[in-house]
Design a protein around this motif. Structure first.
Motif, PDB file in Angstrom:
ATOM      1  N   THR A  32       0.705  -1.325   0.209  1.00  0.00           N
ATOM      2  CA  THR A  32      -0.144   0.340  -0.356  1.00  0.00           C
ATOM      3  C   THR A  32       0.256   1.500  -0.073  1.00  0.00           C
ATOM      4  OG1 THR A  32       0.182   0.444   2.349  1.00  0.00           O
ATOM      5  CG2 THR A  32      -1.757  -1.446   1.583  1.00  0.00           C
ATOM      6  N   SER A  33       0.058   2.648  -0.156  1.00  0.00           N
ATOM      7  CA  SER A  33       1.087   3.352  -0.115  1.00  0.00           C
ATOM      8  C   SER A  33       1.390   4.092   1.404  1.00  0.00           C
ATOM      9  CB  SER A  33       0.246   4.746  -0.677  1.00  0.00           C
ATOM     10  OG  SER A  33      -0.900   4.524   0.332  1.00  0.00           O
ATOM     11  N   SER A  34       0.990   3.317   2.187  1.00  0.00           N
ATOM     12  CA  SER A  34       1.242   3.935   3.666  1.00  0.00           C
ATOM     13  C   SER A  34       3.124   2.376   4.303  1.00  0.00           C
ATOM     14  CB  SER A  34       0.885   3.309   4.362  1.00  0.00           C
ATOM     15  OG  SER A  34       0.201   2.189   4.975  1.00  0.00           O
ATOM     16  N   ALA A  35       2.606   1.910   2.765  1.00  0.00           N
ATOM     17  CA  ALA A  35       4.239   0.857   3.288  1.00  0.00           C
ATOM     18  C   ALA A  35       5.688   1.517   2.477  1.00  0.00           C
ATOM     19  CB  ALA A  35       4.154  -0.197   2.415  1.00  0.00           C
ATOM     20  N   PHE A  36       6.726   1.681   3.861  1.00  0.00           N
ATOM     21  CA  PHE A  36       8.373   1.384   2.422  1.00  0.00           C
ATOM     22  C   PHE A  36       8.484   0.325   2.113  1.00  0.00           C
ATOM     23  CE2 PHE A  36      12.473   2.468   2.663  1.00  0.00           C
ATOM     24  CZ  PHE A  36      12.454   3.537   2.769  1.00  0.00           C
ATOM     25  N   GLY A 220       5.238   8.370  19.162  1.00  0.00           N
ATOM     26  CA  GLY A 220       3.698   8.632  18.612  1.00  0.00           C
ATOM     27  C   GLY A 220       3.831   8.960  16.777  1.00  0.00           C
ATOM     28  N   TRP A 221       2.640   8.727  16.384  1.00  0.00           N
ATOM     29  CA  TRP A 221       2.077   8.356  15.241  1.00  0.00           C
ATOM     30  C   TRP A 221       1.830   9.881  14.496  1.00  0.00           C
ATOM     31  CZ3 TRP A 221       4.297   4.513  12.000  1.00  0.00           C
ATOM     32  CH2 TRP A 221       4.688   3.616  12.873  1.00  0.00           C
ATOM     33  N   LYS A 222       1.404  11.114  14.842  1.00  0.00           N
ATOM     34  CA  LYS A 222       1.038  12.288  15.082  1.00  0.00           C
ATOM     35  C   LYS A 222       1.857  12.630  13.817  1.00  0.00           C
ATOM     36  CE  LYS A 222       0.039  16.920  15.955  1.00  0.00           C
ATOM     37  NZ  LYS A 222       0.338  17.600  17.606  1.00  0.00           N
ATOM     38  N   GLY A 223       1.176  13.070  12.895  1.00  0.00           N
ATOM     39  CA  GLY A 223       2.050  13.137  10.929  1.00  0.00           C
ATOM     40  C   GLY A 223       1.732  12.577  10.508  1.00  0.00           C
ATOM     41  N   SER A 224       2.665  12.665   9.350  1.00  0.00           N
ATOM     42  CA  SER A 224       2.945  11.578   7.929  1.00  0.00           C
ATOM     43  C   SER A 224       3.714  10.383   8.008  1.00  0.00           C
ATOM     44  CB  SER A 224       2.713  12.578   6.984  1.00  0.00           C
ATOM     45  OG  SER A 224       3.064  11.280   5.683  1.00  0.00           O
ATOM     46  N   HIS A 225       3.414   9.513   8.653  1.00  0.00           N
ATOM     47  CA  HIS A 225       4.234   7.974   8.789  1.00  0.00           C
ATOM     48  C   HIS A 225       3.692   7.141   7.598  1.00  0.00           C
ATOM     49  CE1 HIS A 225       5.856  10.122  12.062  1.00  0.00           C
ATOM     50  NE2 HIS A 225       4.550  10.494  12.383  1.00  0.00           N
ATOM     51  N   TYR A 226       4.844   6.197   7.723  1.00  0.00           N
ATOM     52  CA  TYR A 226       4.646   4.774   7.162  1.00  0.00           C
ATOM     53  C   TYR A 226       4.374   4.380   8.224  1.00  0.00           C
ATOM     54  CZ  TYR A 226       7.947   6.443   2.843  1.00  0.00           C
ATOM     55  OH  TYR A 226       7.571   6.841   1.435  1.00  0.00           O
ATOM     56  N   THR A 227       3.669   3.139   7.769  1.00  0.00           N
ATOM     57  CA  THR A 227       2.972   2.790   9.215  1.00  0.00           C
ATOM     58  C   THR A 227       3.130   1.219   8.893  1.00  0.00           C
ATOM     59  OG1 THR A 227       0.164   2.164   6.820  1.00  0.00           O
ATOM     60  CG2 THR A 227       0.537   3.562   9.188  1.00  0.00           C
ATOM     61  N   SER A 228       4.448   0.739   7.749  1.00  0.00           N
ATOM     62  CA  SER A 228       4.468  -0.532   7.455  1.00  0.00           C
ATOM     63  C   SER A 228       5.865  -0.699   6.638  1.00  0.00           C
ATOM     64  CB  SER A 228       3.653  -1.914   6.990  1.00  0.00           C
ATOM     65  OG  SER A 228       3.198  -1.062   5.350  1.00  0.00           O
ATOM     66  N   VAL A 229       7.081  -1.863   6.571  1.00  0.00           N
ATOM     67  CA  VAL A 229       8.389  -1.647   6.179  1.00  0.00           C
ATOM     68  C   VAL A 229       8.226  -3.185   5.453  1.00  0.00           C
ATOM     69  CG1 VAL A 229      10.382  -0.961   6.153  1.00  0.00           C
ATOM     70  CG2 VAL A 229       8.722  -0.323   8.403  1.00  0.00           C
ATOM     71  N   GLU A 230       8.547  -2.716   4.277  1.00  0.00           N
ATOM     72  CA  GLU A 230       8.547  -3.981   3.766  1.00  0.00           C
ATOM     73  C   GLU A 230      10.302  -4.722   3.265  1.00  0.00           C
ATOM     74  OE1 GLU A 230       5.750  -6.090   0.995  1.00  0.00           O
ATOM     75  OE2 GLU A 230       7.256  -6.009  -0.682  1.00  0.00           O
ATOM     76  N   PHE A 231      10.983  -5.614   3.381  1.00  0.00           N
ATOM     77  CA  PHE A 231      12.325  -6.045   3.198  1.00  0.00           C
ATOM     78  C   PHE A 231      12.421  -7.254   2.114  1.00  0.00           C
ATOM     79  CE2 PHE A 231      12.213  -3.913   6.990  1.00  0.00           C
ATOM     80  CZ  PHE A 231      13.392  -3.759   7.448  1.00  0.00           C
ATOM     81  N   ARG A 232      12.541  -6.778   1.017  1.00  0.00           N
ATOM     82  CA  ARG A 232      12.999  -7.552   0.044  1.00  0.00           C
ATOM     83  C   ARG A 232      13.924  -8.236  -0.475  1.00  0.00           C
ATOM     84  NH1 ARG A 232       8.769  -5.757  -4.600  1.00  0.00           N
ATOM     85  NH2 ARG A 232       6.676  -5.711  -3.118  1.00  0.00           N
ATOM     86  N   ASN A 233      14.526  -9.297  -0.408  1.00  0.00           N
ATOM     87  CA  ASN A 233      15.420 -10.309  -1.189  1.00  0.00           C
ATOM     88  C   ASN A 233      15.854 -10.234  -2.720  1.00  0.00           C
ATOM     89  OD1 ASN A 233      17.976 -11.253  -1.870  1.00  0.00           O
ATOM     90  ND2 ASN A 233      16.713 -13.392  -0.108  1.00  0.00           N
ATOM     91  N   THR A 234      16.474  -8.777  -3.160  1.00  0.00           N
ATOM     92  CA  THR A 234      16.519  -8.936  -4.505  1.00  0.00           C
ATOM     93  C   THR A 234      18.271  -8.974  -4.480  1.00  0.00           C
ATOM     94  OG1 THR A 234      14.433  -7.584  -4.357  1.00  0.00           O
ATOM     95  CG2 THR A 234      15.952  -7.732  -6.711  1.00  0.00           C
TER      96      THR A 234
END
Length: 528
Positions: A32-36, A220-234
């Motif tokens: 999703t757009s909230s995922a880094f 805290g989560w005030k403001g704009s943050h990524y709410t998830s992070v994915e790590f890919r092995n490429t």
């Protein structure tokens, strides 16, 4: 490990789904757009235990676990994390830390001095990974719930130690529901206090790790943050590049120079180029095989085209002067390697090999998929061929390279081992303790050097650094001359210049080489 250098990376006996060759199709993201989304070229997780983790998983774990303090390489200052203030006394032998209030672990447990003490003492007791950083500690006292007092055996920079990228994590030592903590985290759980918690771990898969939001995070989560992070092995950089351009990933930690140059010219991307504390080194087997002969080790050192290698890196690496990169205590000018074919020929001949004499064959292992290591191998193979030396160079996944290096039969080990190293905290000590001090069983000392005099000098470095900086500088310089010039046990090849490429939609990115390849995702903002 090959990337980290310490990567005990479980390799990949497992098929990676999308990667493959440069012509492979680009998979559309499920994110999703909230995922880094972070693209890495090796397996991410070897060990989930915050006490013993000592590998690539730092890129995930620094977002899950926190330490008392954090080092800012740009300001060269230690900053608050789980501790809000700290002070030393008694000539650096006593340190008092005040803990942050309102911190919860992902288990629901609140941070107190007793919990922090238990975490550090567990890490010390397990003696794995970088637990050596706590070696100066004699006792830890908890006079009240927010205060930790360390009594040291000798003066040491405990604020730097508590900022270490490894083994400094403060965690809940009690697994939810009881049971052994190591078993609990080995299943892909965590007991950290950071902004993210482990949501899924798909060992051996391309989308290896996903972190989810910890809503009770003290920051805290005030403001704009990524709410998830994915790590890919490429593994293939060209595939990572395609995915970055397609918006499938947010960040690629390293491109080759050609792709990085392209990235700099694209409006859809941002780039960052930062000097690192990470160097590539070749380690010579001093215990068995032909390189047991110091003349042959010196001959290989002299055959290396150091300047040519840096030139091929096109800005992604700089010349190394000794073991310690510029910016750390112990960095020593005048130790840069220099190719000297005449000296290499003379040394080979004196050992009975080389032009006009017997041919010599050497085995070298290096990281599969690492373009920079491949460049070194190509240059060295060419140089040695002209000296009647055949280089049998083998690219390997880290676990296979590591297993061979640690073979109980010394005769089965490689002659030359290539890997990167970076410090556990901003100090040169970890290069010397890990890479050159004798160890049984073998750890990261892949020179297999066993020299009690060298060991003794290494053991004095921490206290010297804390009490007499000029004496420490002199000792580091002396040790490097003994190791690199007199005994020729290794060859520093270059220091990496970190070159990152990431989406223009990512705001707030900074790179701190004290935490190699770590992106602190909570500090970023997805573009509005």
């Amino acid at each position: 490990m090959t990337w980290r250098i310490r990567s005990l990376a479980l390799a990949a006996a497992v098929a990676v789904t999308v990667t493959g060759c440069s012509g492979g199709a680009v998979r559309k993201t499920a994110s999703t757009s909230s995922a880094f989304v972070y693209s890495f070229n090796l397996n991410v997780v070897t060990d989930w235990d915050p006490a013993t983790s000592y590998s690539n998983e730092i890129i995930a774990m620094q977002n899950v676990y926190e330490s008392l303090t954090r080092y800012n390489t740009e300001s060269k200052k230690v900053e608050p994390r789980l501790a809000t203030k700290w002070a030393s006394s008694d000539g650096g032998k006593k340190w008092t830390f005040t803990l942050r209030e309102g911190v919860k672990f992902h288990t629901g447990t609140a941070l107190t001095s007793s919990v922090a003490k238990a975490a550090i003492e567990r890490t010390m007791k397990m003696k794995g990974g970088a637990a050596y950083i706590w070696e100066p500690v004699k006792t830890i006292e908890t006079p009240d719930p927010q205060t930790l007092v360390f009594e040291l055996k000798y003066a040491a920079p405990l604020d730097l130690v508590s900022s270490s990228g490894y083994a400094s994590y403060i965690y809940d030592t009690k697994a939810p529901g009881g049971g052994d903590l190591k078993d609990y985290v080995a299943k892909g759980h965590d007991t950290g206090s950071g902004p993210y918690t482990v949501a899924s771990w798909n060992k051996g898969q391309e989308a290896e790790v996903r972190l989810g939001q910890f809503k009770d995070y003290w920051g805290g989560w005030k403001g704009s943050h990524y709410t998830s992070v994915e790590f890919r092995n490429t593994p293939q950089v060209t595939t990572a590049w395609q995915q970055l351009q397609a918006g499938d990933v947010s960040y690629v930690h390293r491109l080759n120079p050609q792709l990085f140059a392209q990235a700099k010219g694209m409006k859809s991307l941002k780039t960052a180029s930062v000097p690192s504390f990470q160097n590539l080194m070749a380690f010579f087997n001093t215990e068995a095989g032909p390189l047991k002969d110091v003349k042959l080790r010196k001959a290989v050192q002299a055959a290396i085209d150091y300047n040519g290698l840096v030139s091929t890196l096109k800005g992604s690496g700089t010349a190394a002067s000794g073991v310690v990169p510029t910016g750390l205590t112990g960095a020593t000018p005048g130790l840069a390697g220099r190719q000297d074919t005449a000296a290499a020929t003379r040394l080979l001949n004196e050992a009975g090999y080389g032009p006009g004499k017997k041919s010599l064959t050497l085995d070298l292992t290096y990281a599969q998929g690492d373009d920079d290591q491949q460049k070194f191998v190509t240059l060295l193979s060419s140089a040695l061929k002209g000296l009647n030396v055949k280089l049998q160079a083998k690219p390997m996944q880290w676990d296979a390279q590591w297993d061979r290096a640690k073979s109980k039969d010394a005769a089965k080990r490689q002659d030359v081992f290539v890997m990167y190293w970076y410090p556990d905290y901003p100090d040169a000590y970890s290069w010397f303790l890990n890479l050159f001090r004798s160890a049984d069983p073998v750890n990261f000392n892949l020179t297999y050097l066993d020299d009690s005099a060298v060991d003794g000098e290494i053991d004095k470095l921490p206290e010297l650094t804390a009490t007499n900086r000029s004496a420490a500088e002199a000792s580091y310089a002396s040790l490097q001359r003994k190791l690199l010039v007199d005994q020729a046990v290794a060859a520093p090849l270059f220091v990496q210049q970190y070159q990152r490429a990431y989406s223009a939609d990512v705001d707030g990115y900074t790179d701190d080489p004290a935490y190699p390849n770590v992106v602190f995702a909570h500090e970023l903002s997805p573009a509005a």
